[in-house]
Design a protein around this motif. Sequence first.
Motif, PDB file in Angstrom:
ATOM      1  N   THR A  51      24.333 -18.785  -6.108  1.00 61.19           N
ATOM      2  CA  THR A  51      24.090 -17.375  -5.797  1.00 61.19           C
ATOM      3  C   THR A  51      24.222 -16.510  -7.046  1.00 61.19           C
ATOM      4  O   THR A  51      23.374 -15.646  -7.308  1.00 61.19           O
ATOM      5  CB  THR A  51      25.064 -16.892  -4.700  1.00 61.19           C
ATOM      6  OG1 THR A  51      24.883 -17.709  -3.541  1.00 61.19           O
ATOM      7  CG2 THR A  51      24.835 -15.436  -4.351  1.00 61.19           C
ATOM      8  N   VAL A  52      25.262 -16.758  -7.821  1.00 56.39           N
ATOM      9  CA  VAL A  52      25.449 -15.995  -9.058  1.00 56.39           C
ATOM     10  C   VAL A  52      24.276 -16.236 -10.006  1.00 56.39           C
ATOM     11  O   VAL A  52      23.737 -15.289 -10.597  1.00 56.39           O
ATOM     12  CB  VAL A  52      26.799 -16.349  -9.725  1.00 56.39           C
ATOM     13  CG1 VAL A  52      26.884 -15.762 -11.126  1.00 56.39           C
ATOM     14  CG2 VAL A  52      27.954 -15.852  -8.866  1.00 56.39           C
ATOM     15  N   LEU A  53      23.862 -17.473 -10.152  1.00 52.50           N
ATOM     16  CA  LEU A  53      22.720 -17.769 -11.028  1.00 52.50           C
ATOM     17  C   LEU A  53      21.449 -17.071 -10.551  1.00 52.50           C
ATOM     18  O   LEU A  53      20.648 -16.591 -11.362  1.00 52.50           O
ATOM     19  CB  LEU A  53      22.479 -19.276 -11.116  1.00 52.50           C
ATOM     20  CG  LEU A  53      23.416 -20.040 -12.029  1.00 52.50           C
ATOM     21  CD1 LEU A  53      23.221 -21.545 -11.860  1.00 52.50           C
ATOM     22  CD2 LEU A  53      23.195 -19.638 -13.469  1.00 52.50           C
ATOM     23  N   MET A  54      21.248 -17.010  -9.244  1.00 49.92           N
ATOM     24  CA  MET A  54      20.049 -16.362  -8.705  1.00 49.92           C
ATOM     25  C   MET A  54      20.078 -14.849  -8.959  1.00 49.92           C
ATOM     26  O   MET A  54      19.022 -14.234  -9.128  1.00 49.92           O
ATOM     27  CB  MET A  54      19.940 -16.608  -7.196  1.00 49.92           C
ATOM     28  CG  MET A  54      19.605 -18.014  -6.831  1.00 49.92           C
ATOM     29  SD  MET A  54      17.939 -18.402  -7.305  1.00 49.92           S
ATOM     30  CE  MET A  54      18.102 -20.114  -7.695  1.00 49.92           C
ATOM     31  N   VAL A  55      21.249 -14.269  -8.998  1.00 50.86           N
ATOM     32  CA  VAL A  55      21.350 -12.830  -9.223  1.00 50.86           C
ATOM     33  C   VAL A  55      21.314 -12.504 -10.715  1.00 50.86           C
ATOM     34  O   VAL A  55      20.568 -11.621 -11.153  1.00 50.86           O
ATOM     35  CB  VAL A  55      22.650 -12.267  -8.579  1.00 50.86           C
ATOM     36  CG1 VAL A  55      22.879 -10.825  -8.979  1.00 50.86           C
ATOM     37  CG2 VAL A  55      22.592 -12.408  -7.060  1.00 50.86           C
ATOM     38  N   VAL A  56      22.085 -13.228 -11.505  1.00 53.85           N
ATOM     39  CA  VAL A  56      22.211 -12.924 -12.929  1.00 53.85           C
ATOM     40  C   VAL A  56      21.022 -13.417 -13.743  1.00 53.85           C
ATOM     41  O   VAL A  56      20.576 -12.749 -14.662  1.00 53.85           O
ATOM     42  CB  VAL A  56      23.544 -13.504 -13.488  1.00 53.85           C
ATOM     43  CG1 VAL A  56      23.655 -13.298 -14.982  1.00 53.85           C
ATOM     44  CG2 VAL A  56      24.719 -12.874 -12.769  1.00 53.85           C
ATOM     45  N   ARG A  57      20.512 -14.600 -13.407  1.00 55.88           N
ATOM     46  CA  ARG A  57      19.381 -15.225 -14.097  1.00 55.88           C
ATOM     47  C   ARG A  57      19.531 -15.164 -15.620  1.00 55.88           C
ATOM     48  O   ARG A  57      18.740 -14.509 -16.304  1.00 55.88           O
ATOM     49  CB  ARG A  57      18.069 -14.595 -13.659  1.00 55.88           C
ATOM     50  CG  ARG A  57      17.803 -14.757 -12.200  1.00 55.88           C
ATOM     51  CD  ARG A  57      16.549 -14.104 -11.782  1.00 55.88           C
ATOM     52  NE  ARG A  57      16.649 -12.653 -11.999  1.00 55.88           N
ATOM     53  CZ  ARG A  57      15.707 -11.799 -11.714  1.00 55.88           C
ATOM     54  NH1 ARG A  57      14.574 -12.194 -11.226  1.00 55.88           N
ATOM     55  NH2 ARG A  57      15.870 -10.523 -11.924  1.00 55.88           N
ATOM     56  N   PRO A  58      20.539 -15.836 -16.176  1.00 61.73           N
ATOM     57  CA  PRO A  58      20.782 -15.744 -17.619  1.00 61.73           C
ATOM     58  C   PRO A  58      19.565 -16.204 -18.436  1.00 61.73           C
ATOM     59  O   PRO A  58      18.979 -17.238 -18.157  1.00 61.73           O
ATOM     60  CB  PRO A  58      21.972 -16.670 -17.855  1.00 61.73           C
ATOM     61  CG  PRO A  58      22.181 -17.424 -16.598  1.00 61.73           C
ATOM     62  CD  PRO A  58      21.433 -16.749 -15.506  1.00 61.73           C
ATOM     63  N   GLY A  59      19.188 -15.407 -19.411  1.00 60.69           N
ATOM     64  CA  GLY A  59      18.059 -15.733 -20.265  1.00 60.69           C
ATOM     65  C   GLY A  59      16.707 -15.391 -19.678  1.00 60.69           C
ATOM     66  O   GLY A  59      15.666 -15.619 -20.291  1.00 60.69           O
TER      67      GLY A  59
END
Length: 154
Positions: free
Chosen positions: A141-149
């Motif tokens: 969920t965090v990766l889907m929101v933050v989308r680093p890079g």
Amino acid sequence: MNKILLSLHVLAAVIAIGPVSVAASMFPPAARRTGAGEPAASTAATLPLLHRICRVYAGVGLAVPVLGFATASSMGILGSAWLITSIVLTAAAAGILVVLVLPGQEDLLEHIAAGDAVERSHTVRLAMYTGFFNLLWAAVTVLMVVRPGSTTGA
């Protein structure tokens, strides 16, 4: 089309993964209470219901990666590192659910149905597996929101 697919993906995640996370988290403490003198009728209804919720919504949860792949493909971001990491974490979470959590619940249900005592070590282990499952979904969920890079904005 991207917005529709993304909306369906998010809805599927909320509707499918949420109930599995909650029901799976409730199962070990409920199983533990069976050995603490909780009325058998209460346990007989609660534990199979929680297990059924986990099984059914795990099946419904298959829509999450399917819609996720469709969304990522339509957006042209299938090669993004954050997305690949999310896919790997999703696969790990699914593996934990299918290989450890659901069979652990079934094993406890069989022991309880046979009238065996519920060993604390079994419920603690199941709670740990469930915690890993939930932690992986939180990371996704965090990766889907933050989308680093990401260059698509966050």
